[in-house]
Scaffold this motif. Structure first.
Motif, PDB file in Angstrom:
ATOM      1  N   GLY A  10       0.817  -1.207   0.000  1.00 41.43           N
ATOM      2  CA  GLY A  10       0.000   0.000   0.000  1.00 41.43           C
ATOM      3  C   GLY A  10       0.847   1.252   0.000  1.00 41.43           C
ATOM      4  N   LEU A  11       0.172   2.367   0.217  1.00 42.56           N
ATOM      5  CA  LEU A  11       0.815   3.675   0.258  1.00 42.56           C
ATOM      6  C   LEU A  11       0.939   4.105   1.719  1.00 42.56           C
ATOM      7  N   VAL A  12       2.164   4.376   2.145  1.00 42.89           N
ATOM      8  CA  VAL A  12       2.409   4.808   3.522  1.00 42.89           C
ATOM      9  C   VAL A  12       3.344   6.009   3.501  1.00 42.89           C
ATOM     10  N   GLN A  13       3.534   6.609   4.669  1.00 41.77           N
ATOM     11  CA  GLN A  13       4.430   7.748   4.785  1.00 41.77           C
ATOM     12  C   GLN A  13       5.769   7.322   5.380  1.00 41.77           C
ATOM     13  N   THR A  14       6.759   8.162   5.185  1.00 40.53           N
ATOM     14  CA  THR A  14       8.085   7.909   5.763  1.00 40.53           C
ATOM     15  C   THR A  14       7.968   7.693   7.264  1.00 40.53           C
ATOM     16  N   GLY A  15       8.621   6.627   7.730  1.00 39.88           N
ATOM     17  CA  GLY A  15       8.602   6.298   9.139  1.00 39.88           C
ATOM     18  C   GLY A  15       7.519   5.326   9.547  1.00 39.88           C
ATOM     19  N   ASP A  16       6.565   5.069   8.669  1.00 41.39           N
ATOM     20  CA  ASP A  16       5.477   4.133   8.967  1.00 41.39           C
ATOM     21  C   ASP A  16       5.958   2.688   8.905  1.00 41.39           C
ATOM     22  N   SER A  17       5.080   1.811   9.342  1.00 43.64           N
ATOM     23  CA  SER A  17       5.339   0.373   9.275  1.00 43.64           C
ATOM     24  C   SER A  17       4.300  -0.295   8.386  1.00 43.64           C
ATOM     25  N   LEU A  18       4.681  -1.456   7.864  1.00 44.86           N
ATOM     26  CA  LEU A  18       3.796  -2.221   7.003  1.00 44.86           C
ATOM     27  C   LEU A  18       4.187  -3.690   7.139  1.00 44.86           C
ATOM     28  N   ARG A  19       3.211  -4.580   7.101  1.00 41.46           N
ATOM     29  CA  ARG A  19       3.509  -5.997   7.130  1.00 41.46           C
ATOM     30  C   ARG A  19       2.965  -6.660   5.875  1.00 41.46           C
ATOM     31  N   LEU A  20       3.856  -7.260   5.127  1.00 36.43           N
ATOM     32  CA  LEU A  20       3.463  -8.014   3.943  1.00 36.43           C
ATOM     33  C   LEU A  20       3.276  -9.480   4.314  1.00 36.43           C
ATOM     34  N   SER A  21       2.312 -10.099   3.648  1.00 37.42           N
ATOM     35  CA  SER A  21       2.060 -11.524   3.844  1.00 37.42           C
ATOM     36  C   SER A  21       2.298 -12.274   2.542  1.00 37.42           C
ATOM     37  N   CYS A  22       2.710 -13.511   2.687  1.00 39.19           N
ATOM     38  CA  CYS A  22       2.916 -14.392   1.534  1.00 39.19           C
ATOM     39  C   CYS A  22       2.240 -15.714   1.880  1.00 39.19           C
ATOM     40  N   ALA A  23       1.041 -15.891   1.352  1.00 43.73           N
ATOM     41  CA  ALA A  23       0.256 -17.081   1.644  1.00 43.73           C
ATOM     42  C   ALA A  23       0.568 -18.182   0.635  1.00 43.73           C
ATOM     43  N   ALA A  24       0.774 -19.379   1.142  1.00 39.54           N
ATOM     44  CA  ALA A  24       1.123 -20.509   0.284  1.00 39.54           C
ATOM     45  C   ALA A  24      -0.025 -21.495   0.192  1.00 39.54           C
ATOM     46  N   SER A  25      -0.139 -22.112  -0.962  1.00 39.56           N
ATOM     47  CA  SER A  25      -1.094 -23.196  -1.153  1.00 39.56           C
ATOM     48  C   SER A  25      -0.436 -24.264  -2.001  1.00 39.56           C
ATOM     49  N   GLY A  26      -0.911 -25.478  -1.853  1.00 41.99           N
ATOM     50  CA  GLY A  26      -0.373 -26.566  -2.640  1.00 41.99           C
ATOM     51  C   GLY A  26       0.699 -27.365  -1.931  1.00 41.99           C
ATOM     52  N   HIS A  27       1.288 -26.774  -0.907  1.00 42.25           N
ATOM     53  CA  HIS A  27       2.318 -27.462  -0.152  1.00 42.25           C
ATOM     54  C   HIS A  27       2.558 -26.700   1.130  1.00 42.25           C
ATOM     55  N   THR A  28       3.069 -27.387   2.136  1.00 39.71           N
ATOM     56  CA  THR A  28       3.330 -26.730   3.396  1.00 39.71           C
ATOM     57  C   THR A  28       4.620 -25.921   3.341  1.00 39.71           C
ATOM     58  N   LEU A  29       4.556 -24.709   3.904  1.00 40.02           N
ATOM     59  CA  LEU A  29       5.717 -23.820   3.880  1.00 40.02           C
ATOM     60  C   LEU A  29       6.824 -24.250   4.822  1.00 40.02           C
ATOM     61  N   SER A  30       6.522 -25.135   5.731  1.00 39.04           N
ATOM     62  CA  SER A  30       7.507 -25.496   6.755  1.00 39.04           C
ATOM     63  C   SER A  30       8.761 -26.131   6.167  1.00 39.04           C
ATOM     64  N   SER A  31       8.669 -26.649   4.942  1.00 36.66           N
ATOM     65  CA  SER A  31       9.830 -27.267   4.308  1.00 36.66           C
ATOM     66  C   SER A  31      10.473 -26.361   3.260  1.00 36.66           C
ATOM     67  N   TYR A  32      10.086 -25.092   3.255  1.00 33.76           N
ATOM     68  CA  TYR A  32      10.578 -24.169   2.240  1.00 33.76           C
ATOM     69  C   TYR A  32      11.432 -23.057   2.837  1.00 33.76           C
ATOM     70  N   ALA A  33      12.551 -22.776   2.167  1.00 37.95           N
ATOM     71  CA  ALA A  33      13.239 -21.511   2.408  1.00 37.95           C
ATOM     72  C   ALA A  33      12.391 -20.423   1.759  1.00 37.95           C
ATOM     73  N   MET A  34      12.298 -19.289   2.417  1.00 36.59           N
ATOM     74  CA  MET A  34      11.514 -18.176   1.895  1.00 36.59           C
ATOM     75  C   MET A  34      12.374 -16.930   1.777  1.00 36.59           C
ATOM     76  N   GLY A  35      12.185 -16.239   0.689  1.00 36.93           N
ATOM     77  CA  GLY A  35      12.913 -14.997   0.489  1.00 36.93           C
ATOM     78  C   GLY A  35      11.968 -13.888   0.061  1.00 36.93           C
ATOM     79  N   TRP A  36      12.356 -12.678   0.388  1.00 34.32           N
ATOM     80  CA  TRP A  36      11.654 -11.482  -0.092  1.00 34.32           C
ATOM     81  C   TRP A  36      12.623 -10.690  -0.960  1.00 34.32           C
ATOM     82  N   PHE A  37      12.133 -10.283  -2.113  1.00 37.91           N
ATOM     83  CA  PHE A  37      12.890  -9.471  -3.045  1.00 37.91           C
ATOM     84  C   PHE A  37      12.045  -8.266  -3.406  1.00 37.91           C
TER      85      PHE A  37
END
Length: 124
Positions: A10-37
């Motif tokens: 979304g659109l935020v101002q300098t100094g604000d916080s934001l939390r992004l989510s990455c929802a998985a389907s088709g397989h459990t995430l517990s066996s996956y390395a995850m990266g954010w780019f």
């Protein structure tokens, strides 16, 4: 095969916080390395932060060190990117990526699965 869907941008101002989510389907995430780019307009995609499949290793880019945190909720099959003290230079499309039994790699070429991205815009 796992499908990844990002949300929370979304659109935020300098100094604000934001939390992004990455929802998985088709397989459990517990066996996956995850990266954010992220990819800013006119720039190449760059590494932000990653966690190994076991959770034992986390790596982050110098530009976000101390401000961004990656986490994973295996019960919800979701990975998160908590972003604090946001700056205008954090403006970009953010992507999550996964690699089964992978390491916390800084290279996008080490990830097999990608989400579609979510836009983060930080105004000054």
């Amino acid at each position: 095969q796992v499908q990844l869907v990002e949300s929370g941008g979304g659109l935020v101002q300098t100094g604000d916080s934001l939390r992004l989510s990455c929802a998985a389907s088709g397989h459990t995430l517990s066996s996956y390395a995850m990266g954010w780019f992220r990819q800013a307009p006119g720039k190449e995609r760059e590494f932000v932060v990653a966690i190994s499949w076991s959770g034992s290793t986390i790596r982050d880019a110098d530009s976000v060190k101390g401000r961004f945190t990656i986490s994973r909720d295996n019960a919800k099959n979701t990975a998160y990117l908590q972003m604090n003290s946001l700056k205008p230079e954090d403006t970009a499309v953010y992507y999550c990526a996964g690699k089964r039994y992978g390491a916390a790699s800084r290279s996008e070429y080490d990830y097999d699965y990608w989400g579609q991205g979510t836009q983060v815009t930080v105004s000054s």
